[in-house]
Design a protein around this motif. Sequence first.
Motif, short mmCIF file in Angstrom:
data_model
loop_
_atom_site.label_atom_id
_atom_site.label_comp_id
_atom_site.label_asym_id
_atom_site.label_seq_id
_atom_site.Cartn_x
_atom_site.Cartn_y
_atom_site.Cartn_z
N THR A 24 0.82 -1.21 0.00
CA THR A 24 0.00 0.00 0.00
C THR A 24 0.86 1.27 0.00
OG1 THR A 24 -0.13 -0.07 2.42
CG2 THR A 24 -1.90 -1.15 1.19
N ARG A 25 2.18 1.07 -0.06
CA ARG A 25 3.16 2.16 -0.07
C ARG A 25 3.16 2.97 1.23
NH1 ARG A 25 5.24 2.48 -5.10
NH2 ARG A 25 4.01 1.61 -6.82
N PHE A 26 2.51 2.46 2.27
CA PHE A 26 2.63 3.11 3.57
C PHE A 26 4.05 2.98 4.10
CE2 PHE A 26 2.39 3.05 8.23
CZ PHE A 26 1.71 4.23 8.47
N PHE A 27 4.69 1.86 3.72
CA PHE A 27 6.07 1.58 4.12
C PHE A 27 6.88 1.47 2.83
CE2 PHE A 27 9.52 -0.97 6.05
CZ PHE A 27 9.65 -0.31 7.26
N PRO A 28 7.57 2.53 2.41
CA PRO A 28 8.25 2.52 1.11
C PRO A 28 9.40 1.52 1.07
CG PRO A 28 8.84 4.48 2.36
CD PRO A 28 7.75 3.80 3.13
N GLN A 29 9.82 1.16 -0.13
CA GLN A 29 10.87 0.17 -0.31
C GLN A 29 12.18 0.61 0.33
OE1 GLN A 29 10.32 -2.92 -1.65
NE2 GLN A 29 12.32 -3.29 -0.75
N GLU A 30 12.44 1.91 0.28
CA GLU A 30 13.67 2.40 0.90
C GLU A 30 13.66 2.14 2.41
OE1 GLU A 30 16.35 6.50 1.26
OE2 GLU A 30 14.35 6.55 0.35
N ALA A 31 12.48 2.29 3.03
CA ALA A 31 12.38 2.01 4.46
C ALA A 31 12.61 0.53 4.74
CB ALA A 31 11.01 2.44 4.97
N ALA A 32 12.09 -0.34 3.84
CA ALA A 32 12.30 -1.78 4.00
C ALA A 32 13.78 -2.12 3.93
CB ALA A 32 11.52 -2.54 2.94
N ASN A 33 14.49 -1.46 3.04
CA ASN A 33 15.93 -1.70 2.92
C ASN A 33 16.67 -1.32 4.19
OD1 ASN A 33 15.50 -2.57 0.29
ND2 ASN A 33 15.99 -0.59 -0.62
N TRP A 34 16.29 -0.18 4.78
CA TRP A 34 16.96 0.26 6.00
C TRP A 34 16.56 -0.61 7.19
CZ3 TRP A 34 21.17 2.86 5.99
CH2 TRP A 34 21.44 3.77 4.98
N LEU A 35 15.32 -1.08 7.22
CA LEU A 35 14.91 -1.99 8.28
C LEU A 35 15.70 -3.30 8.19
CD1 LEU A 35 13.11 -2.84 10.64
CD2 LEU A 35 11.37 -3.55 8.97
N THR A 36 15.86 -3.81 6.99
CA THR A 36 16.65 -5.02 6.79
C THR A 36 18.08 -4.82 7.27
OG1 THR A 36 15.31 -5.65 4.87
CG2 THR A 36 17.49 -6.66 5.06
N ARG A 37 18.62 -3.67 6.99
CA ARG A 37 19.99 -3.35 7.41
C ARG A 37 20.10 -3.32 8.94
NH1 ARG A 37 24.06 -1.28 4.29
NH2 ARG A 37 25.76 -0.20 5.36
N PHE A 38 19.10 -2.72 9.60
CA PHE A 38 19.09 -2.67 11.06
C PHE A 38 19.04 -4.08 11.65
CE2 PHE A 38 16.22 -3.07 14.74
CZ PHE A 38 17.04 -2.52 15.72
#
Length: 309
Positions: A24-38
């Motif tokens: 739904t784009r509430f959580f953008p792909q860039e945010a997913a990448n940074w969450l994965t990194r964390f």
Amino acid sequence: MWAVFLKTLPFFGLIGLGWLAARTRFFPQEAANWLTRFVFYFALSAMLFRFAAGLDMGALFDLRFVLAYLSGSVLIWLIGMAAARSRGLALPEAAMEAQCCMIGNTGFLGVPMLVVVLGERAVGPVLMVLTIDLVVFSTLITLIIHASRNGGLRLASVAPVFGGIIANPMIVAMLAGLAWGGAGLPMPQPLDEFLALLGAAATPGALFAIGASLAGRKAQRLAASAWLGFAKLVLHPLAVGVAAFFIFGVQPFAAGVMVAAAALPVAGNVYILAEYFNVAQQRVSTAILISTAASIVTLPVVMLLIGQG
């Protein structure tokens, strides 16, 4: 069956929540990448360090366990390679498909789920599976692709990749934890609570990140990807199960954990390798999507069979 399904459902619920948030784009792909990194560099590393610090090498390394998992996994790897080569695929593509057939999402899904569902006794076997996957099979595919593209192996081109494997935060965290425990160092309460607090973020963070990453994947090359998913979810646990229970006589609980780990869906790090080498990205991506969705059903079945002996 229903009880086992209900135990695993919250984990897949978190994956679904991540998928919905990203879709739904509430959580953008860039945010997913940074969450994965964390999760990768901090939360999961803290969890693995804390787990490993409470083990000894005897609990982690068992030769029969290693031989059973290696023999079953190599068999499936060879089947995946043969099936790909029979379709006329080049060696790098065939190796990447073989990798899909037996590398499971042990780090982001297996460690959180199996330890919670099966108990802390599962820590040693799960970490052993994770170590073999990261060290042995990541090295294998690296050697094959570099050799096929360069007409042989050159240390200058391969060494940086090996350095990346050795410096993987999960491997570093496990080795550091084992060294800490092996040295008999006490775990100060503030440090233990810090690691526990940070490590607690690994489970929801990793599962949410898996779901968010799936939202960007499209189902393409379905026939080949479905075969890869079938090999991973069905053939791999079957092969390591036969090796563990009937050939090498692995202790039953550890053998059960091994089979459960083998029943995990295709790992996201296979796609990272596919992207890095520019090989079979669509097939790998779709195999991850299909196998993760199907594992909602197949993984509880495997765990139920393990529980029933």
